[in-house]
Design an enzyme around this catalytic site. Sequence first.
Site, PDB file in Angstrom:
ATOM      1  N   CYS A 166       1.209  -0.720  -0.364  1.00 43.01           N
ATOM      2  CA  CYS A 166      -0.093  -0.478  -0.111  1.00 43.01           C
ATOM      3  C   CYS A 166       0.446   1.972  -0.118  1.00 43.01           C
ATOM      4  O   CYS A 166       0.101   1.846  -0.257  1.00 43.01           O
ATOM      5  CB  CYS A 166      -0.773   0.299   0.900  1.00 43.01           C
ATOM      6  SG  CYS A 166      -1.612  -1.326   0.586  1.00 43.01           S
ATOM      7  N   HIS A 306      -2.592   7.975   6.166  1.00 45.96           N
ATOM      8  CA  HIS A 306      -2.813   6.875   5.757  1.00 45.96           C
ATOM      9  C   HIS A 306      -4.045   5.904   6.335  1.00 45.96           C
ATOM     10  O   HIS A 306      -4.870   5.783   5.695  1.00 45.96           O
ATOM     11  CB  HIS A 306      -2.753   5.658   5.967  1.00 45.96           C
ATOM     12  CG  HIS A 306      -2.188   4.660   5.336  1.00 45.96           C
ATOM     13  ND1 HIS A 306      -2.046   3.868   4.431  1.00 45.96           N
ATOM     14  CD2 HIS A 306      -1.882   3.356   5.950  1.00 45.96           C
ATOM     15  CE1 HIS A 306      -1.684   2.723   3.987  1.00 45.96           C
ATOM     16  NE2 HIS A 306      -2.149   2.185   5.057  1.00 45.96           N
ATOM     17  N   GLU A 317      -0.851   4.831  14.037  1.00 47.79           N
ATOM     18  CA  GLU A 317      -1.315   6.099  12.481  1.00 47.79           C
ATOM     19  C   GLU A 317      -1.212   7.831  14.024  1.00 47.79           C
ATOM     20  O   GLU A 317      -0.341   8.259  13.644  1.00 47.79           O
ATOM     21  CB  GLU A 317      -1.822   6.483  11.464  1.00 47.79           C
ATOM     22  CG  GLU A 317      -1.259   7.782  10.632  1.00 47.79           C
ATOM     23  CD  GLU A 317      -1.964   7.517   9.288  1.00 47.79           C
ATOM     24  OE1 GLU A 317      -1.778   8.909   8.851  1.00 47.79           O
ATOM     25  OE2 GLU A 317      -2.656   6.769   9.290  1.00 47.79           O
ATOM     26  N   LYS A 338      -9.914   8.150   2.225  1.00 45.12           N
ATOM     27  CA  LYS A 338     -10.164   6.824   1.849  1.00 45.12           C
ATOM     28  C   LYS A 338     -11.823   6.150   2.307  1.00 45.12           C
ATOM     29  O   LYS A 338     -12.315   5.638   1.941  1.00 45.12           O
ATOM     30  CB  LYS A 338      -9.111   5.707   2.781  1.00 45.12           C
ATOM     31  CG  LYS A 338      -7.994   5.732   2.177  1.00 45.12           C
ATOM     32  CD  LYS A 338      -7.021   4.759   2.812  1.00 45.12           C
ATOM     33  CE  LYS A 338      -5.873   4.345   2.271  1.00 45.12           C
ATOM     34  NZ  LYS A 338      -4.701   5.284   2.707  1.00 45.12           N
ATOM     35  N   HIS A 343      -9.515   2.328  -0.161  1.00 48.84           N
ATOM     36  CA  HIS A 343      -8.242   1.999  -0.074  1.00 48.84           C
ATOM     37  C   HIS A 343      -7.954   1.008  -1.720  1.00 48.84           C
ATOM     38  O   HIS A 343      -8.276   0.142  -1.905  1.00 48.84           O
ATOM     39  CB  HIS A 343      -7.383   0.939   1.144  1.00 48.84           C
ATOM     40  CG  HIS A 343      -6.783   0.831   1.267  1.00 48.84           C
ATOM     41  ND1 HIS A 343      -5.519   1.456   0.205  1.00 48.84           N
ATOM     42  CD2 HIS A 343      -5.823  -0.028   1.972  1.00 48.84           C
ATOM     43  CE1 HIS A 343      -4.828   1.023   1.062  1.00 48.84           C
ATOM     44  NE2 HIS A 343      -4.350   0.499   1.991  1.00 48.84           N
ATOM     45  N   PHE A 406       1.811  -3.539   3.665  1.00 53.18           N
ATOM     46  CA  PHE A 406       2.504  -4.819   4.651  1.00 53.18           C
ATOM     47  C   PHE A 406       3.579  -4.798   4.562  1.00 53.18           C
ATOM     48  O   PHE A 406       4.302  -4.726   3.735  1.00 53.18           O
ATOM     49  CB  PHE A 406       1.235  -5.370   3.683  1.00 53.18           C
ATOM     50  CG  PHE A 406      -0.528  -5.842   4.057  1.00 53.18           C
ATOM     51  CD1 PHE A 406      -0.780  -5.282   4.691  1.00 53.18           C
ATOM     52  CD2 PHE A 406      -0.531  -6.704   3.423  1.00 53.18           C
ATOM     53  CE1 PHE A 406      -1.993  -5.456   5.556  1.00 53.18           C
ATOM     54  CE2 PHE A 406      -1.911  -7.192   3.886  1.00 53.18           C
ATOM     55  CZ  PHE A 406      -2.404  -7.044   5.310  1.00 53.18           C
TER      56      PHE A 406
END
Length: 420
Positions: A166, A306, A317, A338, A343, A406
């Site tokens: 991502c 994010h 975050e 998002k 996403h 990831f």
Amino acid sequence: MSFKRVVVTGLGSLTPVGNTVGEMWTNLLSGVSGASPITRFDASKHRTKFACEVKDFDGTAHFDRKTVRRLDPYVQYALVAARECMADTGLDLSKEDLNRIGAIVASGIGGLKTFEEEIGAYYSSGDMTPTFSPHFIPKILGNIAAGYLSLEFGLRGPNFGVVSACASSMHGVGTAFDMIRVGRADAMLVGGAEAPITPGSIGGFGQMRALSVNNTEFKTASRAFSASRDGFVMGEGAGFLMLEELEHAQKRGAKIYAELVGYAASSDAYHLTAPHSEGLGAKIVMTEALKDAGLKPEDVDYINAHGTSTPLGDISEVKAILSVFGEHAYKLNISSTKTMTGHLLGAAGAVESVISVLSVVNDVVPPTINHKAGDDDDRIDRNLNFTFNKAQQRRVDVAVSNSFGFGGQNASLIFKKFKG
């Protein structure tokens, strides 16, 4: 070493809330959700039955039928968004040294739809007779979209793909930024594209418990920073920017949106899929991006987070933001776009870079939608301004955009109002 300055001179996007930059921006400011029941395949037996699909997209409106058969949807999305970006730049390629202009296209998954269909057809054939399309391998490659852009525009500069889950396209933008400021290129067409709404992707992420399963309230399922969040909503599409060395842009009289002033990358070194519980990697990457930009935490006005709406990710975050920005964190606007676009995995960073640039240009912060009164997570400081539900006008001189992937792979970019 003295770095060259790098500016943004073109934007392009194709997203679940708009098939152009203008349409996307209007819908973001209006708080439009891109979520809808999945139409790409029969999702009735999947745990998650909805996603943020690109709407009203027909490949044959952009390519002839023969070309469509050769292009995985992720490449189609990339080409359409990149064409908008290139047109927006006003570049006359006939007058440019095309050896000095390159293209980077990031994708976390690449041609997944093609892969699933070709392999599925092979195993369901019964006698295992190889009947693969000669386009199978080129269609699935993660770097092939960049190759198509090079061919379409005749760009002979640096050309490759970037893969870091991502964080892919944010790493791509950062890499293009580095290439220009050290003199390896005059301009870079850079972005990300993803088409992950497939049975394998929805099924796989679903089994990881990463996706929201709020099938009855799908329009409001992406609830970043709210207590009732239960996972992210899958999105698809593409985003592109033209990055250009300042003197090169000024010499041709380019329209300049903003200046890209900082980039950093880091790793959590913690877990393959879970974020560091205290946001260590996110803290490092924002700190280093500020250092790279020569800015202080109090110089920042907006963070495009994010903000995936996962139970652990949002908390991590926020902890990182508080650690980096201290008391100034309460003067910032933070938002997760998002919640509207879904996403877009490897394309998320590029799309959110476009959004961050538009925030700097227009002095407005798009909202984090779907938050309800009382839906507050006690582990998240509710005194922070998450720009819930409604866009906010404010001076945005500096915007930070975050992407975390990831593998514990993190990236941050910093965009600033351009001053000659």
